[in-house]
Design a protein around this motif. Structure first.
Motif, PDB file in Angstrom:
ATOM      1  N   UNK A  89      -2.202  -0.416   5.189  1.00 22.63           N
ATOM      2  CA  UNK A  89      -1.031  -1.057   4.611  1.00 22.63           C
ATOM      3  C   UNK A  89       0.100  -0.068   4.341  1.00 22.63           C
ATOM      4  N   UNK A  90      -0.241   1.077   3.762  1.00 19.62           N
ATOM      5  CA  UNK A  90       0.797   2.053   3.448  1.00 19.62           C
ATOM      6  C   UNK A  90       1.366   2.679   4.724  1.00 19.62           C
ATOM      7  N   UNK A  91       0.500   2.961   5.685  1.00 20.58           N
ATOM      8  CA  UNK A  91       0.978   3.523   6.942  1.00 20.58           C
ATOM      9  C   UNK A  91       1.914   2.577   7.664  1.00 20.58           C
ATOM     10  N   UNK A  92       1.563   1.289   7.661  1.00 17.88           N
ATOM     11  CA  UNK A  92       2.419   0.277   8.300  1.00 17.88           C
ATOM     12  C   UNK A  92       3.772   0.215   7.601  1.00 17.88           C
ATOM     13  N   UNK A  93       3.769   0.237   6.278  1.00 13.58           N
ATOM     14  CA  UNK A  93       5.022   0.150   5.526  1.00 13.58           C
ATOM     15  C   UNK A  93       5.933   1.324   5.840  1.00 13.58           C
ATOM     16  N   UNK A  94       5.377   2.527   5.868  1.00 15.48           N
ATOM     17  CA  UNK A  94       6.204   3.707   6.124  1.00 15.48           C
ATOM     18  C   UNK A  94       6.758   3.680   7.544  1.00 15.48           C
ATOM     19  N   UNK A  95       5.946   3.272   8.508  1.00 10.90           N
ATOM     20  CA  UNK A  95       6.456   3.187   9.885  1.00 10.90           C
ATOM     21  C   UNK A  95       7.614   2.200   9.993  1.00 10.90           C
ATOM     22  N   UNK A 139       5.054   0.782  -4.553  1.00 12.73           N
ATOM     23  CA  UNK A 139       6.454   0.899  -4.143  1.00 12.73           C
ATOM     24  C   UNK A 139       6.562   1.112  -2.629  1.00 12.73           C
ATOM     25  N   UNK A 140       5.648   1.895  -2.088  1.00 13.57           N
ATOM     26  CA  UNK A 140       5.667   2.169  -0.651  1.00 13.57           C
ATOM     27  C   UNK A 140       5.418   0.890   0.139  1.00 13.57           C
ATOM     28  N   UNK A 141       4.381   0.159  -0.235  1.00 16.45           N
ATOM     29  CA  UNK A 141       4.045  -1.057   0.509  1.00 16.45           C
ATOM     30  C   UNK A 141       5.130  -2.113   0.337  1.00 16.45           C
ATOM     31  N   UNK A 142       5.677  -2.236  -0.855  1.00 14.85           N
ATOM     32  CA  UNK A 142       6.727  -3.229  -1.091  1.00 14.85           C
ATOM     33  C   UNK A 142       7.951  -2.957  -0.225  1.00 14.85           C
ATOM     34  N   UNK A 149       1.652  -8.824   3.049  1.00 11.42           N
ATOM     35  CA  UNK A 149       0.948  -7.551   2.922  1.00 11.42           C
ATOM     36  C   UNK A 149       1.129  -6.965   1.526  1.00 11.42           C
ATOM     37  N   UNK A 150       2.316  -7.117   0.961  1.00 16.23           N
ATOM     38  CA  UNK A 150       2.567  -6.596  -0.382  1.00 16.23           C
ATOM     39  C   UNK A 150       1.688  -7.297  -1.414  1.00 16.23           C
ATOM     40  N   UNK A 151       1.547  -8.614  -1.285  1.00 18.90           N
ATOM     41  CA  UNK A 151       0.695  -9.366  -2.208  1.00 18.90           C
ATOM     42  C   UNK A 151      -0.768  -8.951  -2.059  1.00 18.90           C
ATOM     43  N   UNK A 152      -1.193  -8.746  -0.822  1.00 18.83           N
ATOM     44  CA  UNK A 152      -2.568  -8.304  -0.594  1.00 18.83           C
ATOM     45  C   UNK A 152      -2.797  -6.937  -1.229  1.00 18.83           C
ATOM     46  N   UNK A 153      -1.804  -6.061  -1.105  1.00 22.04           N
ATOM     47  CA  UNK A 153      -1.939  -4.725  -1.674  1.00 22.04           C
ATOM     48  C   UNK A 153      -2.009  -4.776  -3.196  1.00 22.04           C
ATOM     49  N   UNK A 157      -4.746  -3.457  -6.137  1.00 18.38           N
ATOM     50  CA  UNK A 157      -4.282  -2.533  -7.163  1.00 18.38           C
ATOM     51  C   UNK A 157      -5.278  -2.297  -8.280  1.00 18.38           C
ATOM     52  N   UNK A 158      -5.982  -3.355  -8.701  1.00 22.39           N
ATOM     53  CA  UNK A 158      -6.931  -3.189  -9.790  1.00 22.39           C
ATOM     54  C   UNK A 158      -8.108  -2.323  -9.363  1.00 22.39           C
ATOM     55  N   UNK A 159      -8.575  -2.517  -8.147  1.00 24.73           N
ATOM     56  CA  UNK A 159      -9.677  -1.683  -7.657  1.00 24.73           C
ATOM     57  C   UNK A 159      -9.206  -0.239  -7.478  1.00 24.73           C
ATOM     58  N   UNK A 160      -7.960  -0.112  -7.020  1.00 20.02           N
ATOM     59  CA  UNK A 160      -7.347   1.210  -6.882  1.00 20.02           C
ATOM     60  C   UNK A 160      -7.319   1.913  -8.241  1.00 20.02           C
ATOM     61  N   UNK A 161      -6.847   1.207  -9.280  1.00 20.00           N
ATOM     62  CA  UNK A 161      -6.772   1.815 -10.611  1.00 20.00           C
ATOM     63  C   UNK A 161      -8.152   2.226 -11.118  1.00 20.00           C
TER      64      UNK A 161
END
Length: 217
Positions: A89-95, A139-142, A149-153, A157-161
């Motif tokens: 997700x983050x890689x796609x957003x940055x590209x 912020x990156x994914x948004x 994709x942003x909603x999925x990310x 977020x909770x698992x990430x935290x």
């Protein structure tokens, strides 16, 4: 003290217990009882039971009648799956943003502000430190401007935290690494180098969350 209706009391117990799970105040593998939580929150067992059922449905705990609730630990498979999803997700957003100077500039400004706040945060305040960490990546994914994709990310977020707080608890040096790595990720975005970002992100996630190469179990 939770002086409220049964519905709002259940919601508050849910938020409190879930918050403690996400910040590792209640560690994975720990068995907690309805009675202890009811006493701590100054409510009856009914809203606690409702909160526990909701947390079980979301996959945070497993209930054992007359024994209590077991907080489910972060498994290696779960950690790998979360890292893989975040990488994609983050890689796609940055590209999608590196070719747009205006969007990239706006993103780097927001990330820089986040990094300033993150560096000023006390790593001992794990709840705030992990919140800022999650915000940086959100912020990156948004910025990729794909609401699905942003909603999925955000759902990750909770698992990430939880993974971040567990890592900081495991190794005090992780907090400093997160800040250093975020600076590197920001620099790659500023340079418009999606490949450098992807490489740095992979190293960041694997290092912070202790993900070793190899087959899934």
């Amino acid at each position: 003290m939770l002086n409220a209706t049964p519905e709002s009391a259940a919601e508050r117990v849910y938020r409190e217990v879930k918050g403690q799970i996400l910040t590792n105040e209640i560690a994975g593998g720990e068995l907690i009882s309805e009675g202890d939580v009811a006493s701590r929150c100054a409510v009856s067992r009914t809203p606690v039971r409702e909160a526990f059922l909701r947390l079980e449905a979301e996959g945070w705990m497993r209930l054992y009648p007359k024994r209590g609730a077991l907080v489910i630990p972060i498994g290696e498979r779960e950690a790998r799956d979360v890292v893989e999803a975040r990488t994609l997700l983050e890689g796609h957003a940055v590209r999608s943003v590196v070719g747009d100077d205006a969007v990239r500039g706006s993103l780097t400004a927001r990330l820089a502000a986040n990094l300033v706040a993150h560096r000023a945060a006390d790593p001992a305040d794990i709840a705030e430190f992990s919140r800022l960490d999650a915000e940086f990546h959100q912020l990156i994914v948004a910025a990729g401007d794909n609401p699905l994709l942003a909603d999925f990310f955000v759902g990750l977020g909770e698992r990430h935290r939880r993974m971040t707080t567990a890592s900081v608890h495991r190794d005090t040096g992780v907090a400093a690494r997160i800040l250093s790595d975020h600076g590197e990720l920001l620099a790659a975005i500023e340079a418009g180098d999606a490949e450098a970002f992807a490489t740095a992100l992979g190293a960041h996630l694997a290092g912070v969350h202790d993900i070793r190469s190899g087959e899934r179990s």
